[in-house]
Design a protein around this motif. Structure first.
Motif, PDB file in Angstrom:
ATOM      1  N   GLN A 160       0.832  -1.199   0.000  1.00  0.00           N
ATOM      2  CA  GLN A 160       0.000   0.000   0.000  1.00  0.00           C
ATOM      3  C   GLN A 160       0.866   1.248   0.000  1.00  0.00           C
ATOM      4  OE1 GLN A 160      -1.095   1.943   3.161  1.00  0.00           O
ATOM      5  NE2 GLN A 160      -2.377   3.249   1.907  1.00  0.00           N
ATOM      6  N   ARG A 161       1.926   1.194   0.818  1.00  0.00           N
ATOM      7  CA  ARG A 161       2.852   2.310   0.900  1.00  0.00           C
ATOM      8  C   ARG A 161       3.584   2.506  -0.427  1.00  0.00           C
ATOM      9  NH1 ARG A 161       5.186   4.835   5.076  1.00  0.00           N
ATOM     10  NH2 ARG A 161       4.057   3.553   6.535  1.00  0.00           N
ATOM     11  N   ALA A 181       1.281   4.151  -2.890  1.00  0.00           N
ATOM     12  CA  ALA A 181       1.092   5.564  -2.553  1.00  0.00           C
ATOM     13  C   ALA A 181       2.338   6.360  -2.932  1.00  0.00           C
ATOM     14  CB  ALA A 181       0.796   5.714  -1.068  1.00  0.00           C
ATOM     15  N   PHE A 182       3.490   5.763  -2.704  1.00  0.00           N
ATOM     16  CA  PHE A 182       4.742   6.459  -3.006  1.00  0.00           C
ATOM     17  C   PHE A 182       4.923   6.641  -4.511  1.00  0.00           C
ATOM     18  CE2 PHE A 182       9.482   6.648  -3.199  1.00  0.00           C
ATOM     19  CZ  PHE A 182       9.598   7.860  -2.551  1.00  0.00           C
ATOM     20  N   LEU A 187       5.305  10.068  -6.578  1.00  0.00           N
ATOM     21  CA  LEU A 187       6.423  10.370  -7.483  1.00  0.00           C
ATOM     22  C   LEU A 187       5.948  10.814  -8.861  1.00  0.00           C
ATOM     23  CD1 LEU A 187       8.915   7.466  -6.685  1.00  0.00           C
ATOM     24  CD2 LEU A 187       9.259   9.872  -6.222  1.00  0.00           C
ATOM     25  N   THR A 204      19.248  -0.224  -5.559  1.00  0.00           N
ATOM     26  CA  THR A 204      19.283  -0.517  -4.131  1.00  0.00           C
ATOM     27  C   THR A 204      20.321  -1.578  -3.769  1.00  0.00           C
ATOM     28  OG1 THR A 204      17.557  -2.158  -4.439  1.00  0.00           O
ATOM     29  CG2 THR A 204      16.858   0.061  -3.807  1.00  0.00           C
ATOM     30  N   ALA A 243       9.164   0.408  -1.144  1.00  0.00           N
ATOM     31  CA  ALA A 243       8.994   1.765  -1.661  1.00  0.00           C
ATOM     32  C   ALA A 243      10.346   2.452  -1.836  1.00  0.00           C
ATOM     33  CB  ALA A 243       8.128   2.570  -0.711  1.00  0.00           C
ATOM     34  N   LEU A 244      11.316   1.994  -1.076  1.00  0.00           N
ATOM     35  CA  LEU A 244      12.646   2.605  -1.121  1.00  0.00           C
ATOM     36  C   LEU A 244      13.330   2.403  -2.468  1.00  0.00           C
ATOM     37  CD1 LEU A 244      14.216   4.119   1.026  1.00  0.00           C
ATOM     38  CD2 LEU A 244      15.438   2.016   1.531  1.00  0.00           C
ATOM     39  N   CYS A 283      11.865   2.626  -5.411  1.00  0.00           N
ATOM     40  CA  CYS A 283      11.231   3.372  -6.497  1.00  0.00           C
ATOM     41  C   CYS A 283      11.923   4.710  -6.680  1.00  0.00           C
ATOM     42  CB  CYS A 283       9.766   3.620  -6.163  1.00  0.00           C
ATOM     43  SG  CYS A 283       8.866   2.135  -5.815  1.00  0.00           S
ATOM     44  N   ARG A 284      11.949   5.165  -7.920  1.00  0.00           N
ATOM     45  CA  ARG A 284      12.511   6.473  -8.226  1.00  0.00           C
ATOM     46  C   ARG A 284      11.538   7.238  -9.115  1.00  0.00           C
ATOM     47  NH1 ARG A 284      15.126   5.099  -4.762  1.00  0.00           N
ATOM     48  NH2 ARG A 284      17.354   5.180  -4.418  1.00  0.00           N
TER      49      ARG A 284
END
Lengths: 316, 183
Positions: free
Chosen positions: A17-18, A21-22, A26, A148, A183-184, A186-187
């Motif tokens: 979900q996060r 949303a992220f 973006l 990552t 989510a980390l 994603c860019r």
């Protein structure tokens, strides 16, 4: 509108979900949740991703369902057509050169997604890849494993393979997506475009890879599934005719009978007054003539048959 | 004398991962959560070091050397997690790629983050204007996100903030957001 066509999905994913949303934050507009299938296919091919997700998603975000099939044995029957019907997008991940060739030449998929963090033991050939691109299949570059990565090996392989892929496809038919498990990874879309620019893909091509090419994947996949032979699709079929009036008439016992009567009457009228074609007329005339002729000749023969005895008698 | 050509990168630092997960009922809306203020320990020097190390990791000594002469953090606002970085025009993509590959702020802060470059500009003025515009838009968005459940966002954003939370203005801003970046 930007597209991220690869967000891994699993049943127990509290972070999804996060992540969605992220991605929306973006600037992405369309996201595809990916379910990965490998080895032997199960008997039940229905998608485990629910059509309505169990948590609220951003209203601007369009969520699609995608399946990635890991292809390791070219001889195996993958029931691709039945698999494709249950997902919005079907991607194929070949593991070696033979399966890549098969995927490029014949398999009816939407995306070919290679695992670029591995060291591939072969070179990409333009001939092979262009076959796929001509059929409308796109190649995917997933950036998150490289971005990552804690060890530099994965990142190095990703850069190496991505540049190879860009070189071999000449920058055409590429789609860039995240494959971010968190989510980390994603860019933003423009960051991705810049990353691709550093890797040797032009700014414009890079932009197309997250917008236009990705859109074409989504649209062709959709039209393949819903339309008639991939050519004609009914976008709006119009409203149904108002059926209430007709029903009322039928209830009165008027509607259908009168209609029947009218149709019968017109039918008979048409039959009765049907004009005879010239050819038909000619034929009929000819037949009548022949019949008349025949009758006359038979009469004459009759006459002839009867006359001679008389003649003979008269002669005799 | 030819003038030195620079690029000004306007960056946003986003925090996608929840530092202290609370129960979902009292959690902040996602918009606020992602754009939370940075810690005060984040200084311009620290950010410069982070960028330099990132470039060195990704492009080696060559990249670090190319960038070192012109790399300056011109502006840093921990409250909005926004910064403006100046770099030579020829090498701005190296810095941008290094920022993209950043996953964590340097040691004293050590918070996982995502850096998004939102504007590349030739003059610092345009970058500044964009920063102000975006800050305003994000406040509006946060207000709207909080509108339904009325959490203590008002306090978080400093009481009566900028503008009214009507939809029209925000919509035009969204429209501009997707336009091309200046080359």
């Amino acid at each position: 509108m930007f597209y991220d066509l690869n967000v891994p999905w699993s049943i127990k994913e509290p972070d999804l979900q996060r992540t969605l949303a992220f991605l929306s934050e973006l600037g992405y507009g369309v996201v595809a949740l990916t379910y990965t299938l490998s080895g032997k296919l199960p008997a039940d091919l229905t998608s485990p991703i629910p059509t309505t997700l169990p948590f609220p998603t951003p209203s601007k975000l369009n969520v699609l369902r995608r399946c990635t099939l890991i292809l390791s044995d070219p001889s195996q029957n993958h029931r691709i057509s039945s698999l494709a019907a249950t997902y919005d997008i079907l991607a194929i991940r070949p593991t070696d050169e033979r399966t890549l060739q098969q995927a490029c030449q014949s398999l009816d998929c939407d995306i070919i997604s290679l695992d670029l963090t591995q060291r591939l033991g072969y070179h990409f050939k333009f001939k092979m890849l262009s076959q796929a691109i001509e059929r409308g299949v796109r190649f995917e570059i997933c950036y998150a494993p490289g971005v990552t990565a804690t060890d530099s090996g994965a990142r190095r392989n990703l850069i190496s393979n991505a540049t190879q892929l860009i070189r071999a496809t000449r920058g055409r038919g590429l789609v860039i997506s995240s494959e971010a498990k968190k989510a980390l990874g994603c860019r933003g879309p423009w960051d991705v475009v810049n990353l691709a620019a550093v890797w040797g893909l032009g700014q414009e091509r890079g932009r197309e890879a997250v917008s236009k090419e990705a859109r074409s994947v989504v649209v062709t996949a959709q039209i393949k599934r819903t339309s008639f032979r991939g050519v004609v699709d009914v976008v709006y079929g119009g409203e149904k005719p108002d059926s209430t009036k007709k029903e009322a008439r039928v209830k009165n016992g008027l509607g259908k009978r009168t209609a029947d009567a009218i149709s019968n009457g017109t039918d008979s009228a048409v039959e009765g007054s049907k004009p005879i074609s010239k050819r038909q007329k000619k034929k009929l005339d000819h037949e009548a003539q022949m019949a008349a002729k025949k009758a006359s000749t038979s009469e004459s023969t009759n006459l002839l048959g009867t006359v001679p005895p008389r003649e003979a008698s008269t002669a005799g | 004398m030819v003038r030195l050509k620079n690029r000004y990168l306007l960056i946003n630092i986003l925090y996608p991962s929840d530092a202290n997960p609370t129960n979902p009922a009292t959690a902040l809306p996602d918009v606020v959560q992602f754009r939370q203020p940075s810690s005060d320990a984040l200084t311009a020097q620290l950010l410069t070091r982070m960028v330099r190390e990132g470039v060195a990791e990704l492009f080696g000594d060559y990249g670090a050397g190319m960038v070192a002469g012109s790399l300056v953090v011109k502006y840093l606002s921990p409250a909005t997690s926004t910064a403006i970085i100046r770099v030579a025009r020829a090498h701005y993509r190296l810095v941008w790629a290094a920022l993209t590959c950043t996953t964590q702020l340097p040691r004293p802060v050590a918070q996982s983050c995502v850096v998004q470059v939102v504007r590349v500009s030739g003059t610092i003025r345009k970058a500044e204007e964009e920063a102000i515009r975006r800050a305003r838009a994000s406040v509006l968005r946060a207000r709207r996100a909080a509108g339904g459940d009325g959490l203590g966002v008002e306090a978080l954003l400093g009481g009566e903030g900028v503008g009214t939370g009507d939809g029209g203005e925000d919509k035009t801003m969204e429209g501009i957001e997707s336009e091309d970046e200046e080359e």
